[in-house]
Write an enzyme that holds these catalytic residues in place. Sequence first.
Site, PDB file in Angstrom:
ATOM      1  N   PRO A  88     -59.264  22.083  14.118  1.00 22.68           N
ATOM      2  CA  PRO A  88     -58.855  21.274  12.956  1.00 22.68           C
ATOM      3  C   PRO A  88     -58.651  19.809  13.326  1.00 22.68           C
ATOM      4  O   PRO A  88     -58.640  18.940  12.457  1.00 22.68           O
ATOM      5  CB  PRO A  88     -57.533  21.904  12.493  1.00 22.68           C
ATOM      6  CG  PRO A  88     -57.230  23.025  13.414  1.00 22.68           C
ATOM      7  CD  PRO A  88     -58.287  23.115  14.458  1.00 22.68           C
ATOM      8  N   GLU A 115     -52.865  29.375  17.721  1.00 17.82           N
ATOM      9  CA  GLU A 115     -52.469  28.000  17.385  1.00 17.82           C
ATOM     10  C   GLU A 115     -53.445  26.967  17.942  1.00 17.82           C
ATOM     11  O   GLU A 115     -53.483  25.829  17.510  1.00 17.82           O
ATOM     12  CB  GLU A 115     -51.051  27.704  17.881  1.00 17.82           C
ATOM     13  CG  GLU A 115     -49.971  28.327  17.034  1.00 17.82           C
ATOM     14  CD  GLU A 115     -50.109  27.963  15.566  1.00 17.82           C
ATOM     15  OE1 GLU A 115     -49.930  26.784  15.222  1.00 17.82           O
ATOM     16  OE2 GLU A 115     -50.413  28.866  14.769  1.00 17.82           O
ATOM     17  N   ARG A 153     -81.467  24.822   9.516  1.00 22.24           N
ATOM     18  CA  ARG A 153     -82.421  24.485   8.449  1.00 22.24           C
ATOM     19  C   ARG A 153     -83.104  23.133   8.673  1.00 22.24           C
ATOM     20  O   ARG A 153     -84.116  22.852   8.051  1.00 22.24           O
ATOM     21  CB  ARG A 153     -81.745  24.546   7.067  1.00 22.24           C
ATOM     22  CG  ARG A 153     -80.673  23.506   6.851  1.00 22.24           C
ATOM     23  CD  ARG A 153     -80.072  23.610   5.459  1.00 22.24           C
ATOM     24  NE  ARG A 153     -81.005  23.203   4.412  1.00 22.24           N
ATOM     25  CZ  ARG A 153     -81.346  21.943   4.165  1.00 22.24           C
ATOM     26  NH1 ARG A 153     -80.854  20.964   4.889  1.00 22.24           N
ATOM     27  NH2 ARG A 153     -82.174  21.660   3.198  1.00 22.24           N
TER      28      ARG A 153
HETATM   29  C1  9D3 Z   1     -51.304  23.829  10.592  1.00 30.45           C
HETATM   30  C2  9D3 Z   1     -50.640  24.285  11.843  1.00 30.45           C
HETATM   31  N1  9D3 Z   1     -51.368  25.243  12.646  1.00 30.45           N
HETATM   32  C3  9D3 Z   1     -51.659  26.466  11.904  1.00 30.45           C
HETATM   33  C4  9D3 Z   1     -50.466  27.242  11.504  1.00 30.45           C
HETATM   34  C5  9D3 Z   1     -52.525  24.600  13.216  1.00 30.45           C
HETATM   35  C6  9D3 Z   1     -53.797  25.339  13.211  1.00 30.45           C
HETATM   36  C7  9D3 Z   1     -54.229  25.984  14.351  1.00 30.45           C
HETATM   37  C8  9D3 Z   1     -55.421  26.667  14.348  1.00 30.45           C
HETATM   38  C9  9D3 Z   1     -54.599  25.368  12.081  1.00 30.45           C
HETATM   39  C10 9D3 Z   1     -55.804  26.077  12.094  1.00 30.45           C
HETATM   40  C11 9D3 Z   1     -56.203  26.726  13.227  1.00 30.45           C
HETATM   41  C12 9D3 Z   1     -57.498  27.476  13.244  1.00 30.45           C
HETATM   42  N2  9D3 Z   1     -58.583  26.632  12.770  1.00 30.45           N
HETATM   43  C13 9D3 Z   1     -59.695  26.404  13.464  1.00 30.45           C
HETATM   44  O1  9D3 Z   1     -59.831  26.927  14.541  1.00 30.45           O
HETATM   45  C14 9D3 Z   1     -60.687  25.507  12.926  1.00 30.45           C
HETATM   46  C15 9D3 Z   1     -60.741  24.751  11.709  1.00 30.45           C
HETATM   47  C16 9D3 Z   1     -59.840  24.614  10.613  1.00 30.45           C
HETATM   48  O2  9D3 Z   1     -58.764  25.235  10.543  1.00 30.45           O
HETATM   49  N3  9D3 Z   1     -60.180  23.802   9.586  1.00 30.45           N
HETATM   50  C17 9D3 Z   1     -61.332  23.091   9.572  1.00 30.45           C
HETATM   51  N4  9D3 Z   1     -62.205  23.175  10.576  1.00 30.45           N
HETATM   52  C18 9D3 Z   1     -61.896  23.986  11.621  1.00 30.45           C
HETATM   53  S1  9D3 Z   1     -62.853  24.208  12.957  1.00 30.45           S
HETATM   54  C19 9D3 Z   1     -61.828  25.266  13.669  1.00 30.45           C
END
Ligand code: 9D3
Length: 249
Positions: A88, A115, A153
Amino acid sequence: MDYQILTIFPEIFDSFLSHGIIRRAVADEIITVSITNIRDFAKGRHQETDDRPYGGGAGMVMKPEPLTDAIQAAKSRQPSAKKILLSPQGRPFQQQTARGLARENGLIFICGRYEGVDERVCQAYVDEEISIGDYILTGGEPAVMVIIDAVTRLLPGALGCEDSAEKDSFSDSRLEHGHYTRPPVFEGKPVPEVLLSGNHAVIEAWRFEEALLRTLVRRPDLLGNRTISKAERETLKRWCRLIEQLVAE
Ligand code: 9D3
């Protein structure tokens, strides 16, 4: 293009790889996809891939060792591949990103779970961190499918027709016109008459205006982010004059 995916949920990708254009790209050897279960690199009786965060707090963090062993194995299979961590915190994925990735020989995708990934792994073992948007997923796997779909694609031969993957340089900054097929009247709604005229010049002009109007109404941000073409400027000016007339007292 050679894709390698490192994940703790390899089965998530089964259906994705068995359908449509992606399935055909595999069959035609335009892409190869190899999926590695990170757990296979975990040691000990429980083969754990996560651990408690230093400093305390909720949730778990992906352990460095199984992950870096998996990354190194992937790297030795294809030394020139780019290592991408889905997170994220990454750079937002756009059509432009897909175009850049489509020029690589190979991509190694590292799916985070829990996390997140130990920061020392992100820093030393990753070339690029990518996010697919500002919303919260439970892991990187859906993001990998999005990226593989968008990149594949663009590869020569993947769409299997002469219709190019990117019609023009505005393909990522303009919405398309509406599409219609038979019947000519559906639930009382007719197909726009111009589309039945058979006059290609008039149809193209209608589609152009319809696409521009949609973009203006639904995604004005797209128009603000790029150079407006001469034809677009002329059309917008014509609409301006029309609106000026309508609001004149
Ligand atoms: C918001 C606080 N945490 C979650 C309770 C942080 C968090 C850790 C891990 C939020 C999402 C994740 C898992 N997400 C991904 O691995 C991820 C992701 C995403 O959540 N949103 C947009 N693109 C991606 S790419 C990988």
